[in-house]
Design an enzyme around this catalytic site. Structure first.
Site, PDB file in Angstrom:
ATOM      1  CD  GLU A 166      47.367  43.930  41.870  1.00  0.00           C
ATOM      2  OE1 GLU A 166      46.870  43.311  40.892  1.00  0.00           O
ATOM      3  OE2 GLU A 166      47.261  43.510  43.041  1.00  0.00           O
TER       4      GLU A 166
ATOM      5  N   GLY B 248      32.755  26.051  58.116  1.00  0.00           N
ATOM      6  CA  GLY B 248      33.699  25.290  58.922  1.00  0.00           C
ATOM      7  C   GLY B 248      34.330  24.185  58.100  1.00  0.00           C
TER       8      GLY B 248
ATOM      9  NE  ARG C 257      39.528  45.998  32.317  1.00  0.00           N
ATOM     10  CZ  ARG C 257      40.505  46.856  32.042  1.00  0.00           C
ATOM     11  NH1 ARG C 257      40.291  48.150  32.109  1.00  0.00           N
ATOM     12  NH2 ARG C 257      41.705  46.400  31.698  1.00  0.00           N
TER      13      ARG C 257
ATOM     14  CD  GLN D  26      37.027  30.645  59.015  1.00  0.00           C
ATOM     15  OE1 GLN D  26      37.683  30.217  58.056  1.00  0.00           O
ATOM     16  NE2 GLN D  26      37.380  30.417  60.264  1.00  0.00           N
TER      17      GLN D  26
ATOM     18  CD  GLU E  86      37.466  40.053  30.314  1.00  0.00           C
ATOM     19  OE1 GLU E  86      37.012  41.183  30.085  1.00  0.00           O
ATOM     20  OE2 GLU E  86      36.878  38.988  30.015  1.00  0.00           O
TER      21      GLU E  86
END
Lengths: 266, 384, 326
Positions: free
Chosen positions: B371, B343, B247, B340, B367
């Site tokens: 949740e 564009g 991790r 974004q 990994e």
């Protein structure tokens, strides 16, 4: 066997610094250094790479890096050079170093080299990234009575001389220089500075670094650039205002050509 | 580089950061887009990375590694991922999910046999834990291993194996005991060369395309007795401890992607002119960039703290879960905003941001999904 | 007003343009009513035309060193001749072009004569007894003004810094300078010269299109070549493309003396952060095309086009071809 190589390094303020961060101190008449990232002067890295390649090929018995700098400032550059593969380093500790002219630097380097017992081959960058005087290699050659070739892209050593490729105004010269020789190096596809292995970055801390206070070199003739005074270093006032041409590429192209025609440039 | 009250990058760390950044910009960046288009395994890049010592960064020098700490590791991973998350995925799995378990739980013989090759690039590692029926609930895995004289016989199907196609050394988890869950599981070092192991289905994914993701099928695979990692029944512990380290690498990957998104968005916003000025002058855009920068810094600090704890030998499970959770959500958000800001150009492959968007998503999943990370953090925070 | 000796390079058998430029600069420096300007002509064999040309362009005395060792790139031989000329003419100021040989010659000569040294000067003038030289520093971002009071002084001058003066009917005296050069004792000897050929030389071109790191690879340069061709100019590059091997090193501007002074310079994908600027600031009109509107090159340019060169350059090429009806 192989030649004993010394590479002269210098640290400069990163020349890739954005324009807004470039400033000149009116008192010292040099670039403001405090707080700025320092890097090894561009072509000095290429010089080190050339030396390391000679070592890889067995043509160099050892590579020593030599620098004249305030000792605390020089640590990063020395560490990196040792991590890349240099065997040892000599630092001439001189707080004046960043402000010294090429003439003065060359004299100190010459004195340091004599103290080190000389070298077969001395490599430097063809020019420093800051003052770009292009004098250290030729002056150093005179100081230690060595042959000299500048703006070299490739070096081969053997038999008491070096054969080099000098990038000249009119093409490429193949030059044979007898040892001892001082060669200044310019960048080339063949001498791109290598990246140090992670392991070697750690090992570099164990390689010998000798620090010599500048006064220990004694009275160095020529260490003062007498008769040459830097009166001023100034950022030229912007005389051109840049007209930004907007729009889509086709519109920009149109606008530019209109302007260039008006100026009779096209 | 940011320096905080607690963390000051040492000279070595700075040099390592500079070196890996230079490596990434010379060797990886120019090829990243093409690799994504072709989904080709970056063999030459991996070879160069191995030569620098990046494939076994935390493997001790006596086994041919670079002998680095976790701090150096996460710094390097971020630099690599900034250039290509796909390339970095291959490298982090080799480091955290293959070298580390062998280093921590392998016998001297196993370490001597596998670590040098994994560190210098002769071998490539992969991690076989997940199964079709065991994802987040990894400990319910069904692959089996039983001892037949001097040989373990393994059976089962593993999926979503990063580098599954190219790897030759696999860490495989299988059930050896009757106990349900973690306590019945053991971990093995399995070579592709052993009889009874093959690559099955190869997945076509949304992102990290130059990293292969495949099914590994074990059909009476014969594994020498000595290739067991640790003791029988320790597999659950090994898996969880290994994932903690993994991790760190993924969190750093996410930070790299977030940084790429920020840097590209910044450059674009400064150059793109609309309504007579650079869009970087519009407050809406400035706020996006400010948030991206802030969240990236926060991600880094969480990552550094987790790495620091690991280097101190202290428990770091909660902290690395926080780092992975926060950094991956930051990467996804930052990549989204970067598209974004670009564009229409953000939607086309000519610009890199759409790749960052696709690459970022996996960091919230593999990994340990976000949740699961929340579960882990909660378990440490809400302890009765 | 100082006695000046100009070193005129004819090592390849033809008089370099820089020699005449130096005469122009030196004459202005020496001022009217002075002792005038002398020239040392370095050549592999007697070159009467070159000596005469030097006289017509302002040299009062021409010391002609002609020796087979005085050939292309042979700095060590040139040094011997220069030292002999200095002893003969006793100049207060020696001026050489900062070309391949001059860059090595000037510092080494200064060392041997224990002279003051300034290199890569772009402007020269007198201020009382001090020789004032101006040169670019920090990759072209600033100008340094140096005052030289020590004599003798050796100055190397960046090519194209001075204009070639109008020739007059005057002729200077030409004196053969005897030089003893032991070809076997030279420290560095040129064994081979591989001349570079370019259709339109970078230094002579009136239009130059330069590409930088922003081009991204060798392919991008084909777009620049098309543009240069349409404009009848040459293509050059800043340092990174040459280092990466995208373009031959002979295309590099701002290095090895390739200073250009075209009418039009179009900088494509060049940030303008460092050395390159020093090589192109003499261009009459500069156009910058770059994706980053913060790029330093825009502070140097007359016209800026912010955007992707892959779209802009072909649009330009197309429009120019349209105009020219090609």
């Amino acid at each position: 066997m192989g030649v004993n190589v010394v590479v002269c390094l210098k640290q400069v303020v990163d020349p890739e610094l954005p324009a807004q961060e470039f400033a000149v101190d009116p008192h010292s008449r040099r670039q403001v250094r405090t707080g700025k990232a320092l890097v090894i002067s561009t072509y000095d890295e290429n010089a080190l790479e050339v030396a390391l390649q000679l070592k890889d090929k067995g043509a160099a018995s050892g590579v020593t890096v030599l620098t004249v700098a305030p000792a605390a400032e020089a640590k990063d550059a020395v560490r990196l050079a040792l991590a890349m593969g240099a065997d040892r380093a000599v630092v001439v500790d001189d707080p004046r170093a960043p402000a010294l002219l090429g003439v003065e630097k060359a004299a100190l380097l010459g004195a340091a080299l004599r103290r080190m017992g000389g070298a077969d081959l001395v490599l430097t960058g063809c020019e420093s990234a800051d003052w770009v005087e292009r004098v250290v290699a030729p002056l150093l050659a005179e100081a230690i009575r060595a042959s000299c070739v500048t703006f070299v892209s490739r070096v081969e050593a053997g038999g008491g001389f070096v054969t080099v490729k000098r990038l000249a105004d009119d093409g490429v010269h193949t030059v044979e220089a007898r040892l001892p020789a001082v060669i200044s190096i310019t960048s080339d596809e063949s001498n791109r500075p290598r990246l140090p292995k992670i392991r070697d970055i750690m090992q570099a801390g164990k390689k010998p670094v000798e620090t010599v206070p500048a006064p220990a070199l004694g009275d160095v003739p020529g260490a003062m650039a007498d008769g040459v005074e830097v009166r001023e270093v100034a950022i030229p006032a912007r005389t051109t205002t840049c007209e930004v041409l907007e729009g889509e590429p086709a519109e920009q192209a149109d606008a530019l050509i209109q302007r260039l025609r008006a100026l009779k440039v096209v | 580089m940011t320096e905080t009250v607690e963390f000051q990058l040492s000279e070595e760390h700075r040099l390592i950061q500079g070196t890996v950044r230079e490596f990434a910009s010379r060797e990886i960046l120019p090829r990243a887009a093409a690799l994504d288009r072709s989904s080709e395994f970056p063999a030459e890049i991996i070879r160069s990375a191995a030569a620098l010592g990046l494939m076994g960064m935390m493997v001790p020098e006596e086994y041919g590694g670079a002998g680095q700490d976790s701090m150096a590791y996460v710094i390097a991973q971020e630099e690599l991922a900034r250039a290509s998350a796909g390339v970095q995925a291959i490298i982090t799995v080799n480091n955290s999910l293959t070298c580390e378990p062998i280093l921590r739980w392998g016998s001297d013989d196993l370490k001597r046999r596998y670590l040098p090759a994994l560190a210098d690039g002769r071998s490539l590692g992969c991690y076989c834990l997940t199964e079709p029926g065991a994802g987040s609930d990894a400990m319910s895995l069904a692959a089996t291993a039983h001892l037949d004289g001097d040989v373990w016989i393994l059976n089962g199907t593993k999926i979503f194996v990063t580098s599954g196609v190219e790897a030759d050394v696999c860490i495989v988890y299988a059930r050896t005991g009757p106990e349900p869950g973690a306590r019945g599981i053991s971990a093995f070092v399995v070579e592709k060369a052993f009889p009874g192991i093959r690559v099955g289905k190869v997945e076509h994914k949304l992102g990290i395309l130059c990293s292969s993701t495949a099914e590994i099928v074990l059909e009476d695979c014969r594994v020498p007795r000595g290739n067991l990692l640790g003791e029988p029944g320790q597999g659950g512990r090994i898996a969880l401890a290994t994932l903690d380290g993994g991790r760190l690498g993924i969190a750093a990957q996410a930070a790299g992607i977030a940084r790429a998104a920020l840097e590209d968005a910044l450059a674009y916003a400064k150059g793109r002119r609309q309504f007579g000025r650079a869009i970087a002058e519009f407050e809406a855009v400035q706020w996006y960039l400010a948030d991206m920068a802030t969240r990236l810094e926060a991600s880094r600090l969480l990552i550094y703290r987790a790495a620091y704890l690991r280097d101190q030998g202290r428990p770091y499970t909660k902290e690395v879960a926080m780092a992975k959770l926060f950094a991956s959500e930051t990467a996804m958000w930052a990549a989204h905003k970067a598209v974004q800001i670009h564009g229409g150009y953000g939607y086309v492959k000519e610009y890199n941001v759409e790749r960052y968007f696709r690459d970022a998503k996996i960091t919230e999943i593999y990994e340990g999904t976000s949740e699961i990370q929340r579960l882990v953090i909660a378990r440490h925070t809400v302890r009765p | 007003m100082p006695r000046i000796l100009v070193i005129a390079n004819a090592l390849d058998g033809t008089l370099a343009r820089s020699a005449l430029e130096l005469l122009g600069g030196a004459t202005a420096l020496a001022g009217a009513g002075g002792e005038g300007v002398d020239a040392l002509l370095l050549a592999p064999r007697p070159l009467e035309d070159a000596a005469a040309a030097l006289g017509r362009h302002g040299a009062k005395r021409v010391f002609h060193a002609a020796h087979p060792a005085l050939s292309t790139g042979q700095t060590d031989a040139a040094l011997v001749a220069a030292a002999a000329a200095a002893a003969r003419a006793e100049p207060e100021v020696i001026v050489a072009a900062a070309d391949t040989v001059g860059r090595e010659l000037a510092p080494r000569l200064a060392f041997r004569l224990r002279a003051a040294l300034v290199t890569e000067a772009m402007e020269l003038r007198m201020d009382g007894g001090a020789l004032i030289a101006r040169r670019q520093v920090y990759g072209g971002r600033a100008m340094a003004t140096l005052a030289v009071t020590k004599r003798p002084a050796v100055i190397s001058v960046k090519p194209r810094s001075f204009d070639v003066p109008e020739p007059s009917a005057a002729s200077g005296t030409v004196e053969r300078l005897a030089v003893e050069i032991d070809a076997q004792a030279l420290g560095a000897v040129v064994r081979d010269v591989a001349a570079e050929t370019a259709e339109v030389g970078l230094e002579e071109a009136q239009v130059v299109v330069g590409g930088g790191r922003g081009i991204g690879g060798a392919d991008g340069f084909t777009l620049l070549q098309a543009l240069a061709e349409a404009l009848g100019g040459a293509v050059g590059s800043s340092r990174p493309p040459a280092d990466e091997g995208w373009v031959p090193i002979s295309w590099q501007i701002g290095q090895t003396g390739k200073t250009i002074r075209p009418n039009l310079y179009i900088a494509v994908g060049i940030s303008g952060a460092a050395q390159h600027v020093a090589g192109v600031s003499g261009a009459r009109t500069i156009v910058a095309i770059n994706r980053d509107n913060q790029a330093p090159i825009f502070s140097l340019a007359h016209f800026g086009l912010v955007g992707d060169y892959r779209h802009i350059v072909p649009a330009l090429t197309a429009k120019i071809k349209e105009l020219k009806g090609t």
